[in-house]
Structure formats: C-alpha cells, structure tokens
Motif scaffolding. Structure first.
Motif, PDB file in Angstrom:
ATOM      1  N   ALA A  43      -5.284  42.951 -25.952  1.00 45.26           N
ATOM      2  CA  ALA A  43      -4.134  42.546 -26.771  1.00 45.26           C
ATOM      3  C   ALA A  43      -2.842  43.171 -26.263  1.00 45.26           C
ATOM      4  N   ALA A  44      -2.927  44.400 -25.750  1.00 48.25           N
ATOM      5  CA  ALA A  44      -1.722  45.102 -25.290  1.00 48.25           C
ATOM      6  C   ALA A  44      -1.021  44.337 -24.172  1.00 48.25           C
ATOM      7  N   ALA A  45      -1.808  43.644 -23.361  1.00 45.18           N
ATOM      8  CA  ALA A  45      -1.244  42.897 -22.230  1.00 45.18           C
ATOM      9  C   ALA A  45      -0.339  41.756 -22.698  1.00 45.18           C
ATOM     10  N   SER A  46      -0.508  41.316 -23.941  1.00 47.83           N
ATOM     11  CA  SER A  46       0.296  40.187 -24.424  1.00 47.83           C
ATOM     12  C   SER A  46       1.425  40.620 -25.365  1.00 47.83           C
ATOM     13  N   VAL A  47       1.588  41.930 -25.582  1.00 48.30           N
ATOM     14  CA  VAL A  47       2.703  42.402 -26.416  1.00 48.30           C
ATOM     15  C   VAL A  47       3.984  42.302 -25.587  1.00 48.30           C
ATOM     16  N   HIS A  63       1.266  47.091 -33.870  1.00 46.81           N
ATOM     17  CA  HIS A  63      -0.066  47.465 -34.366  1.00 46.81           C
ATOM     18  C   HIS A  63      -0.861  46.218 -34.762  1.00 46.81           C
ATOM     19  N   ARG A  64      -0.188  45.278 -35.418  1.00 44.63           N
ATOM     20  CA  ARG A  64      -0.855  44.031 -35.840  1.00 44.63           C
ATOM     21  C   ARG A  64      -1.367  43.261 -34.632  1.00 44.63           C
ATOM     22  N   GLN A  65      -0.552  43.185 -33.582  1.00 44.40           N
ATOM     23  CA  GLN A  65      -0.975  42.475 -32.367  1.00 44.40           C
ATOM     24  C   GLN A  65      -2.165  43.160 -31.700  1.00 44.40           C
ATOM     25  N   LEU A  66      -2.184  44.493 -31.719  1.00 47.10           N
ATOM     26  CA  LEU A  66      -3.247  45.237 -31.052  1.00 47.10           C
ATOM     27  C   LEU A  66      -4.583  45.160 -31.779  1.00 47.10           C
ATOM     28  N   PHE A  67      -4.540  45.173 -33.116  1.00 48.24           N
ATOM     29  CA  PHE A  67      -5.774  45.407 -33.873  1.00 48.24           C
ATOM     30  C   PHE A  67      -6.176  44.301 -34.847  1.00 48.24           C
ATOM     31  N   SER A  68      -5.455  43.175 -34.857  1.00 43.84           N
ATOM     32  CA  SER A  68      -5.773  42.138 -35.848  1.00 43.84           C
ATOM     33  C   SER A  68      -7.125  41.469 -35.607  1.00 43.84           C
ATOM     34  N   ASP A  69      -7.649  41.551 -34.381  1.00 46.08           N
ATOM     35  CA  ASP A  69      -8.978  40.993 -34.127  1.00 46.08           C
ATOM     36  C   ASP A  69     -10.090  41.848 -34.732  1.00 46.08           C
ATOM     37  N   LEU A  70      -9.758  43.077 -35.076  1.00 48.08           N
ATOM     38  CA  LEU A  70     -10.777  44.024 -35.527  1.00 48.08           C
ATOM     39  C   LEU A  70     -10.624  44.465 -36.978  1.00 48.08           C
ATOM     40  N   TYR A  71      -9.374  44.656 -37.421  1.00 55.48           N
ATOM     41  CA  TYR A  71      -9.149  45.205 -38.761  1.00 55.48           C
ATOM     42  C   TYR A  71      -8.309  44.273 -39.631  1.00 55.48           C
ATOM     43  N   GLU A  72      -8.755  44.078 -40.864  1.00 55.26           N
ATOM     44  CA  GLU A  72      -7.989  43.260 -41.816  1.00 55.26           C
ATOM     45  C   GLU A  72      -6.612  43.864 -42.074  1.00 55.26           C
ATOM     46  N   TRP A  73      -6.533  45.193 -42.020  1.00 53.08           N
ATOM     47  CA  TRP A  73      -5.304  45.908 -42.389  1.00 53.08           C
ATOM     48  C   TRP A  73      -4.393  46.188 -41.185  1.00 53.08           C
ATOM     49  N   ILE A 147       3.195  51.902 -26.961  1.00 48.77           N
ATOM     50  CA  ILE A 147       3.868  50.647 -26.594  1.00 48.77           C
ATOM     51  C   ILE A 147       5.311  50.642 -27.094  1.00 48.77           C
ATOM     52  N   LEU A 148       5.526  51.099 -28.320  1.00 48.03           N
ATOM     53  CA  LEU A 148       6.894  51.217 -28.830  1.00 48.03           C
ATOM     54  C   LEU A 148       7.744  52.049 -27.871  1.00 48.03           C
ATOM     55  N   PHE A 149       7.195  53.182 -27.418  1.00 44.49           N
ATOM     56  CA  PHE A 149       7.970  54.066 -26.546  1.00 44.49           C
ATOM     57  C   PHE A 149       8.108  53.512 -25.135  1.00 44.49           C
ATOM     58  N   GLU A 150       7.169  52.689 -24.698  1.00 43.98           N
ATOM     59  CA  GLU A 150       7.371  51.970 -23.435  1.00 43.98           C
ATOM     60  C   GLU A 150       8.626  51.119 -23.542  1.00 43.98           C
ATOM     61  N   HIS A 151       8.747  50.391 -24.652  1.00 43.88           N
ATOM     62  CA  HIS A 151       9.902  49.509 -24.845  1.00 43.88           C
ATOM     63  C   HIS A 151      11.196  50.315 -24.921  1.00 43.88           C
ATOM     64  N   LEU A 152      11.156  51.413 -25.669  1.00 41.77           N
ATOM     65  CA  LEU A 152      12.332  52.265 -25.827  1.00 41.77           C
ATOM     66  C   LEU A 152      12.784  52.841 -24.485  1.00 41.77           C
ATOM     67  N   ILE A 153      11.824  53.331 -23.701  1.00 42.47           N
ATOM     68  CA  ILE A 153      12.139  53.959 -22.411  1.00 42.47           C
ATOM     69  C   ILE A 153      12.594  52.915 -21.381  1.00 42.47           C
TER      70      ILE A 153
END
Length: 199
Positions: A43-47, A63-73, A147-153
C-alpha cells in the motif's frame, strides 16, 4: 492479557487475546505481523506525495491507505490509552489538540522550507518526536508517520531514505526524545536525510 502496549483487554483485540481484530481473522501475532508488514509495504507504494499543508487529517489519510485492507479502524484515532514500558502516549481526549499545536508549529516554520540540511535535521527530529508522543493510532503509527515525514522532508527539498536504520536504533531514539534527549533522534535523521534535491 496485556499486549505490548500495556492496554490490557480492549475492544481492538480478540477476547482473551492480545491479537488485534483484523479483516483476515488472523488469530496469532506473528502471522498478523507478517501480513501487516506485507500489506502495508504494498500500500505504501501507492501513497501519493502532496505538498503542504500537512495535518493530523493528512496523517490519518496515510494510515487509512496503509492499513484499510487489514483493519476496520484504519485511519481512525485510537480510543484507548497506551504506553510502552515507561513511555506514556497522549490520552485520546487530548490527541487532536496536541497534534494541532505540533502542525501549527511546523506551518509557522513554513513547513521547514528554506532550511539548511543541519537546521532541517534538528527541526524534523523535534517534530517527529512530538507526533510520536501523540501516537494517534492503535497500531501502525511508525509506518504512517515515516511517510508523512518523507513528504515533509521532500517538500523541504531534500532526499530521504530509511534504509540502514535498525529497529533498535529507532526505539532508542524515540525513548531518548521522550526524555528530552534529542541527540539519538538527530543522529537517525542525520543518516536518513540525504542531499538537496536538484530542480
């Protein structure tokens, strides 16, 4: 049965277990951890990178993009208190206010644009540590935050790579920063932040 975060019995876990409820109905931690690693890596590859403004909502979307396949929350703020050893994370009722302050400070610093590499290392280390203490999700905070900090940096004009940072090094740096010792976190970002991106 307390889990690794010390939250004990909670609605996120299967009854009598420290295994998080998940869409694949995996009931043992090693298998769940492996599935989590693999699914979040795919999932990270498509963020997609986006320029500022950044916010808690932006982090929730990652977080939703990374984990929505696994966790409802996935992408939802946690509703339970959490701690790791002597590190107590922000209580749920204060997370949004604390995160808003942190992102307001980053915005006031113009998203760290125009900083030298040395200034960026110091600024990013502090901001990363502050958001880590908020720890807004029940699981997957580190991956979403990186990932957030990748974008920030990258937006600040520098290359970023996490390769070569050991898990123990991350944990040590976060614990040290929690105790207001910033040098280990700065050493981590000294390794991670590369050269200025050439236009």
């Amino acid at each position: 049965m307390p889990d690794k975060y010390g939250v004990g019995e909670d609605a996120y876990c299967y009854p009598g277990s420290s295994v998080l409820r998940n869409k694949l109905n995996i009931r043992d931690e090693p298998t769940l951890s492996e599935a989590e690693q693999q699914l979040s890596a795919i999932a990270a590859a498509s963020v997609e990178f986006n320029p500022p403004p950044y916010s808690l909502t932006y982090l929730q979307d990652i977080h939703r993009q990374l984990f929505s396949d696994l966790y409802e929350w996935a992408g939802e703020l946690r509703t339970v208190g959490m701690a790791k050893q002597d590190t107590r994370f922000c209580q749920p009722q204060y997370m949004e206010a604390e995160a808003s302050k942190i992102f307001a400070n980053i915005a006031a610093a113009n998203w760290f644009e125009e900083m030298s590499r040395a200034e960026l290392i110091v600024a990013v280390s502090e901001a990363y540590s502050d958001i880590n203490v908020v720890h807004p999700f029940r699981e997957g905070n580190g991956r979403a935050q990186r990932i957030l900090f990748e974008h920030l940096i990258m937006n600040a004009g520098f290359e970023i790579s996490w390769w070569g940072i050991e898990k123990t090094e991350w944990i040590f740096a976060n614990i040290a920063a929690y105790n207001c010792v910033m040098e280990p976190m700065e050493q981590v970002f000294e390794k991670c932040i590369g050269q200025m991106i050439q236009p």
